[in-house]
Design a protein around this motif. Structure first.
Motif, PDB file in Angstrom:
ATOM      1  N   GLY A 120       0.817  -1.305  -0.173  1.00  0.00           N
ATOM      2  CA  GLY A 120      -0.058   0.006   0.178  1.00  0.00           C
ATOM      3  C   GLY A 120       0.945   1.036  -0.171  1.00  0.00           C
ATOM      4  N   ALA A 121       1.902   1.249  -0.710  1.00  0.00           N
ATOM      5  CA  ALA A 121       2.935   2.459  -1.082  1.00  0.00           C
ATOM      6  C   ALA A 121       2.132   3.770  -1.417  1.00  0.00           C
ATOM      7  CB  ALA A 121       4.096   1.911  -1.655  1.00  0.00           C
ATOM      8  N   ALA A 122       1.051   3.503  -2.052  1.00  0.00           N
ATOM      9  CA  ALA A 122       0.595   4.663  -2.579  1.00  0.00           C
ATOM     10  C   ALA A 122      -0.245   5.467  -1.377  1.00  0.00           C
ATOM     11  CB  ALA A 122      -0.400   4.568  -3.525  1.00  0.00           C
ATOM     12  N   GLY A 123      -0.272   4.962  -0.291  1.00  0.00           N
ATOM     13  CA  GLY A 123      -0.843   5.732   0.676  1.00  0.00           C
ATOM     14  C   GLY A 123       0.249   6.507   1.463  1.00  0.00           C
ATOM     15  N   HIS A 124       1.226   6.546   1.068  1.00  0.00           N
ATOM     16  CA  HIS A 124       2.364   7.498   1.750  1.00  0.00           C
ATOM     17  C   HIS A 124       2.005   8.895   1.228  1.00  0.00           C
ATOM     18  CE1 HIS A 124       6.274   9.616   2.004  1.00  0.00           C
ATOM     19  NE2 HIS A 124       6.699   8.707   2.528  1.00  0.00           N
ATOM     20  N   PRO A 125       2.344   9.875   1.941  1.00  0.00           N
ATOM     21  CA  PRO A 125       1.884  11.196   1.548  1.00  0.00           C
ATOM     22  C   PRO A 125       2.367  11.611   0.113  1.00  0.00           C
ATOM     23  CG  PRO A 125       2.192  11.163   3.987  1.00  0.00           C
ATOM     24  CD  PRO A 125       2.710   9.998   3.384  1.00  0.00           C
ATOM     25  N   TYR A 126       3.622  11.443   0.080  1.00  0.00           N
ATOM     26  CA  TYR A 126       4.340  11.946  -1.381  1.00  0.00           C
ATOM     27  C   TYR A 126       3.817  11.020  -2.450  1.00  0.00           C
ATOM     28  CZ  TYR A 126       8.042  12.429  -4.835  1.00  0.00           C
ATOM     29  OH  TYR A 126       8.586  12.476  -6.113  1.00  0.00           O
ATOM     30  N   ALA A 127       3.550   9.713  -2.238  1.00  0.00           N
ATOM     31  CA  ALA A 127       2.898   8.933  -3.220  1.00  0.00           C
ATOM     32  C   ALA A 127       1.666   9.270  -3.614  1.00  0.00           C
ATOM     33  CB  ALA A 127       2.890   7.432  -2.907  1.00  0.00           C
ATOM     34  N   ARG A 128       0.769   9.644  -2.475  1.00  0.00           N
ATOM     35  CA  ARG A 128      -0.583  10.304  -2.817  1.00  0.00           C
ATOM     36  C   ARG A 128      -0.755  11.555  -3.695  1.00  0.00           C
ATOM     37  NH1 ARG A 128      -1.909   9.184   2.654  1.00  0.00           N
ATOM     38  NH2 ARG A 128      -1.719  11.488   3.234  1.00  0.00           N
ATOM     39  N   ARG A 129       0.308  12.486  -3.439  1.00  0.00           N
ATOM     40  CA  ARG A 129       0.410  13.678  -4.470  1.00  0.00           C
ATOM     41  C   ARG A 129       0.636  13.170  -5.634  1.00  0.00           C
ATOM     42  NH1 ARG A 129       4.516  16.355  -6.947  1.00  0.00           N
ATOM     43  NH2 ARG A 129       6.032  16.158  -5.013  1.00  0.00           N
ATOM     44  N   ARG A 130       1.862  12.216  -5.800  1.00  0.00           N
ATOM     45  CA  ARG A 130       2.163  12.190  -7.146  1.00  0.00           C
ATOM     46  C   ARG A 130       1.099  11.336  -7.881  1.00  0.00           C
ATOM     47  NH1 ARG A 130       7.730  11.038  -8.258  1.00  0.00           N
ATOM     48  NH2 ARG A 130       6.689  10.675 -10.346  1.00  0.00           N
ATOM     49  N   GLN A 131       0.320  10.418  -7.353  1.00  0.00           N
ATOM     50  CA  GLN A 131      -0.702   9.826  -8.055  1.00  0.00           C
ATOM     51  C   GLN A 131      -1.798  10.902  -8.499  1.00  0.00           C
ATOM     52  OE1 GLN A 131      -2.986   6.186  -6.721  1.00  0.00           O
ATOM     53  NE2 GLN A 131      -4.542   7.747  -6.123  1.00  0.00           N
ATOM     54  N   ALA A 132      -1.973  11.922  -7.525  1.00  0.00           N
ATOM     55  CA  ALA A 132      -2.870  13.075  -8.106  1.00  0.00           C
ATOM     56  C   ALA A 132      -2.357  13.873  -9.158  1.00  0.00           C
ATOM     57  CB  ALA A 132      -3.240  13.951  -6.755  1.00  0.00           C
ATOM     58  N   ASP A 133      -1.033  14.310  -9.097  1.00  0.00           N
ATOM     59  CA  ASP A 133      -0.585  15.060 -10.007  1.00  0.00           C
ATOM     60  C   ASP A 133      -0.616  14.126 -11.613  1.00  0.00           C
ATOM     61  OD1 ASP A 133       0.173  16.808  -8.265  1.00  0.00           O
ATOM     62  OD2 ASP A 133       2.313  16.294  -8.122  1.00  0.00           O
ATOM     63  N   PHE A 134      -0.507  12.689 -11.413  1.00  0.00           N
ATOM     64  CA  PHE A 134      -0.484  12.143 -12.431  1.00  0.00           C
ATOM     65  C   PHE A 134      -1.860  12.170 -13.266  1.00  0.00           C
ATOM     66  CE2 PHE A 134      -1.622   8.013 -14.692  1.00  0.00           C
ATOM     67  CZ  PHE A 134      -0.304   7.778 -15.413  1.00  0.00           C
TER      68      PHE A 134
END
Length: 862
Positions: free
Chosen positions: A835-849
């Motif tokens: 569940g690495a996408a739950g990391h705050p940085y990963a969440r922001r990168r997913q949103a940006d994508f």
């Protein structure tokens, strides 16, 4: 027909996205685009903006008067409360007291304005006869005669104006913060310094200074936080739990110290008493005459009367290991032990590249069985006194390939034992009975399926010794139900449940009363088939009593004597309704509370829209929800984002009320978010579930695509020229699959920690649905072998310390994409697990994508 549909979609996508962006720019002017800084701020603050705006939705009963009554405090608005009393026998609900009158009485006593509806009264309770309630407020204890009598201060009744303060706890308790800030003031009336410690929720202590003798020390804390005071020698002196409107914590010679844990009793010399030879013997027989020990893969038996020991087996070795539990027969004349054939001990290796305690990477190794691996297999061995304890292997010709052997038990007469055999491949689940004299086995139950038996979440088995019966769960009719079977033959005596609905879980069984309580869904034709209800079934007649009612997803809570039931139900678009019911008949006694979400709606929240469309067969209903941003403009067009999890072990669309933070946080960026349960997921018919069999790559996409298209027909705000999808774990596998198999419909995907090749993932989950042995279907369903078919924009996220899904699964996808010369984005999160996408940085990168790929703009720009 399929080819023509795909061709139309491909042409549509080409004209929408490929002509140098001209059409896109015409459809989405920069001024109307989203993903701006303000949208990100709305997404980030969604939870804090929307929480604590729903009222009358929580009822926590405090039972009294022999469980005939209960009182509770309910929040009626922002910072306002009501104290309510329910009489179960009368079926009435009303206030404990006149709130206006008590407010006036308190105001007069304290010489200041008090509004009791704004208070969470500390220590509130109602007497057993309901003639008095007591509480603490303003540092004093109060009693109020009911229903509307005098208010008396305990301090006044003692003739003293001294403040009482918070009560000291009798033991060290952990913090359970209620989220509201309140002060606590420690007044040290002892002659020594006291150290102050906050007791964390995990039991750890954090030092917060000290309070000198004769002094006070005030700390800002939260209601429910626990505070421990120690003397200079480290002894516990007092424990207090912070509470609203009662901040004083007095420590004096009368303060109760928290009790220490008791130690084992010792003899006169201070030594713990020795256990007897019989009590300390391993695996003793019920008559305490024998014990069995396992040493170096073999069995040894000891005569507990003489102390003599003999070796029972000599064939135990590295390939045949006697191990585990010893099952004695009730008469002590037999016992059973499992002999195991060890399987492959597969290991996987993880690299922690940036450990906190070193600048050097660490190698981590863990056991991890994968589909197709040779597994540990157990075979029962019977030992009998009449055979001089000679080992007899139970003939396993009818059950030679176990995935698991479990639930072994002897009959009371010691004539036989039985166990459950789950055959590898999960197409057969059998109850094997073994005669103790002959050691011959027979199949009392032999459940088989052409696809799979869902042992992992649709299995229930119970022996009823008194009546020589069995209760068995099965999908043999196409729906998950329970059956009462003959204990000797396995023949069906009667179905306990039947019909086009499913048993979800056994909640309780009373063998003496011959009743069983079940969590079920799909009972009501007019309701969502996933809504849970509670029923009771008579084992002798099959008669069913419904204990819940109402259009929503139900949970329940019994009174301590189980005579009454609090039935709570809600929907994604309706907050919780609480109803009191007779727990025997299910009859409604009274409406307790109806949740109020008006303030939440006033804050801008729009509830999810429930939507139903037909699936791939044109007949089966597919249920899902549509989520819109809080600043939704019906005149605009929005990209559509699907959040997917298609794991066959359950169903995943929210059914009860909640803020659905994950979905709304994405919607706030300027998307319409959808979620549905396609075929292949659980909690529907067997045929619905079977779609996943050897077919995990399907992920219900034919149903999902049709559902989204049907929703968009009447909702012009849904722009199907821009469709994205995201998911984690099995959802990560499905999200990438969307671009491999349905790249004509989905345009962008984020796959988090995906199990992209089912041969590389954990054994139990994948063999349950994909079967055994490993066949060509595993290869066909793999995202690795299909990576060359990628269309659209793909982002892969994974954590290097994922212990659930082997990180090699994603890296093998990366390898295949590189070889196929496909562009993609990859984010590896150091130190992250599943569940690495739950990391705050990963969440922001997913949103940006998604903002970049579907809105075609730079994130957070204005």
């Amino acid at each position: 027909m399929v080819v023509s549909v795909l061709s139309v979609r491909s042409l549509r996508r080409f004209f929408s996205w490929s002509l140098s962006g001209m059409i896109l720019l015409c459809l989405i002017p920069a001024a109307t685009g989203q993903g701006r800084k303000s949208d990100y701020e709305r997404s980030k603050t969604y939870s804090t903006r929307m929480r604590n705006h729903v009222f009358r939705d929580q009822v926590r009963p405090n039972w009294f008067d022999a469980n005939r009554k209960f009182w509770y405090r309910v929040q009626t608005g922002t910072g306002s409360y009501e104290y309510a009393l329910v009489d179960t026998e009368m079926g009435t609900r009303g206030p404990v007291f006149d709130h206006d009158r008590v407010s006036a009485l308190l105001s007069e006593e304290l010489k200041r304005k008090v509004d009791i509806t704004k208070l969470k009264l500390a220590g509130f309770s109602v007497s057993a006869d309901a003639k008095e309630c007591t509480f603490r407020y303003g540092g004093q204890s109060w009693s109020l005669s009911l229903p509307g009598g005098d208010l008396i201060s305990a301090a006044k009744s003692r003739g003293s104006g001294e403040r009482q303060g918070l009560p000291a706890e009798t033991r060290v308790v952990r913090s359970n913060s209620q989220g509201e800030r309140t002060p606590i003031c420690f007044e040290n009336r002892l002659d020594r310094v006291l150290d102050i410690y906050w007791v964390r929720s995990n039991g750890d202590l954090k030092h917060y200074g000290s309070v000198e003798p004769g002094r006070e020390h005030k700390i800002s804390t939260f209601a429910g936080d626990s505070w421990l005071l120690k003397d200079p020698d480290g002894r516990n002196v007092a424990v207090f739990v912070a509470d609203h409107d009662d901040e004083l914590a007095v420590i004096d010679v009368n303060t109760r110290s928290p009790q220490a844990k008791t130690k084992p009793q010792s003899d006169a010399q201070g030594k713990a008493p020795r256990r007897s030879r019989r009590a300390s013997a391993p695996n003793p027989s019920p008559d305490q005459k024998w014990s069995v020990a396992i040493r170096e893969a073999n069995l040894w038996m000891k005569d507990l009367d003489t102390g003599k020991e003999r070796k029972l087996t000599n064939d135990g070795n590295a390939d045949k290991v006697y191990q585990g539990r010893v099952w004695w027969s009730p008469d002590s004349n037999h016992f059973v032990v499992m002999r195991m054939r060890p399987g492959l001990k597969r290991k996987i290796h993880l690299i922690e590249s940036a450990p906190r305690d070193s600048i050097h990477a660490k190698l981590l190794t863990m056991s991890y069985a994968k589909p197709g691996d040779r597994i540990d297999q157990q075979r029962p061995v019977l030992f009998s006194m009449a055979q001089d304890w000679y080992p007899r292997l139970v003939d396993n010709a009818d059950f030679s390939n176990p995935y698991s052997t479990r639930d072994l038990a002897w009959k009371r007469d010691s004539q036989s034992f039985s166990f459950l055999h789950n055959e590898r491949g999960h197409q057969r689940l059998a109850l094997v009975s073994v005669d103790a004299v002959s050691a011959k086995a027979k199949l009392t139950i032999d459940e088989r399926a052409d696809t799979f038996i869902c042992y992992s979440s649709k299995s229930y088995f119970r022996r009823l010794e008194d009546t020589n019966e069995l209760i068995w769960m099965s999908e043999r009719t196409g729906w998950n139900h329970l059956y009462l079977l003959d204990g000797d033959t396995g023949a069906v005596k009667r179905p306990l449940t039947q019909g086009h609905w499913v048993v979800r879980k056994v909640q309780g069984l009373d063998p003496q009363a011959r009743k069983i309580e079940l969590e079920v869904s799909g009972l009501d034709a007019g309701q969502d088939p996933y809504y849970r209800h509670l029923i009771r079934v008579d084992l002798d007649t099959g008669e069913m009593v419904r204990l819940t009612a109402g259009n929503g997803d139900h949970t329940w809570e019994y009174s301590p004597d189980r005579k009454y039931l609090l039935d709570r139900f809600s929907r994604v678009d309706m907050p919780t309704v609480t109803v009191l019911r007779d727990a025997v008949t299910g009859k409604e006694k009274c409406l307790v509370e109806r949740g109020d979400m008006s303030e939440l709606v006033s804050a801008g929240w729009q509830p999810p829209e429930r939507f139903v469309a037909k699936g791939r067969d044109g007949k089966t209903d597919i249920h899902g929800i549509i989520v819109r941003p809080t600043n939704f403009d019906p005149n605009k067009k929005y990209p559509v984002l699907e959040q997917i999890y298609a794991g066959p072990h359950s169903s995943f669309v929210p059914k009860s009320f909640g803020l659905q933070t994950q979905l709304y946080s994405m919607a706030e960026l300027g998307f319409i978010v959808v979620k549905m349960d396609g075929m292949g997921t659980s909690n529907r018919s067997k045929a619905f579930h079977d779609v996943c069999w050897k077919n995990l790559g399907d992920s219900g996409f034919p149903d999902r695509v049709q559902w989204i298209e049907a929703a968009a027909k009447g909702r012009p705000e849904m722009d199907l020229q821009r469709v994205g999808i995201w998911g984690g774990s099995a959802g990560g596998q499905s999200a990438m699959r969307a671009l491999l198999a349905h790249g004509d419909f989905y345009h962008a995907a984020v796959a988090d920690c995906g199990c992209h090749d089912n041969r590389v993932d954990k054994i139990w989950w994948n063999e349950q649905w994909m079967g055994w042995p490993i066949g060509p279907h595993y290869d066909e369903q793999s995202n690795v072998t299909q990576a060359h078919r990628l269309q659209g924009d793909l982002m892969l996220i994974w954590g290097e310390l994922d212990r659930n899904v082997d990180p090699a699964s994603t890296m093998q996808v990366v390898d295949a994409l590189v070889k196929a010369n496909k562009d993609f984005v990859q984010l590896i999160v150091p130190g992250a697990g599943h569940g690495a996408a739950g990391h705050p940085y990963a969440r922001r990168r997913q949103a940006d994508f998604f903002v970049r790929t579907l809105w075609k703009r730079e994130p957070r720009s204005e």
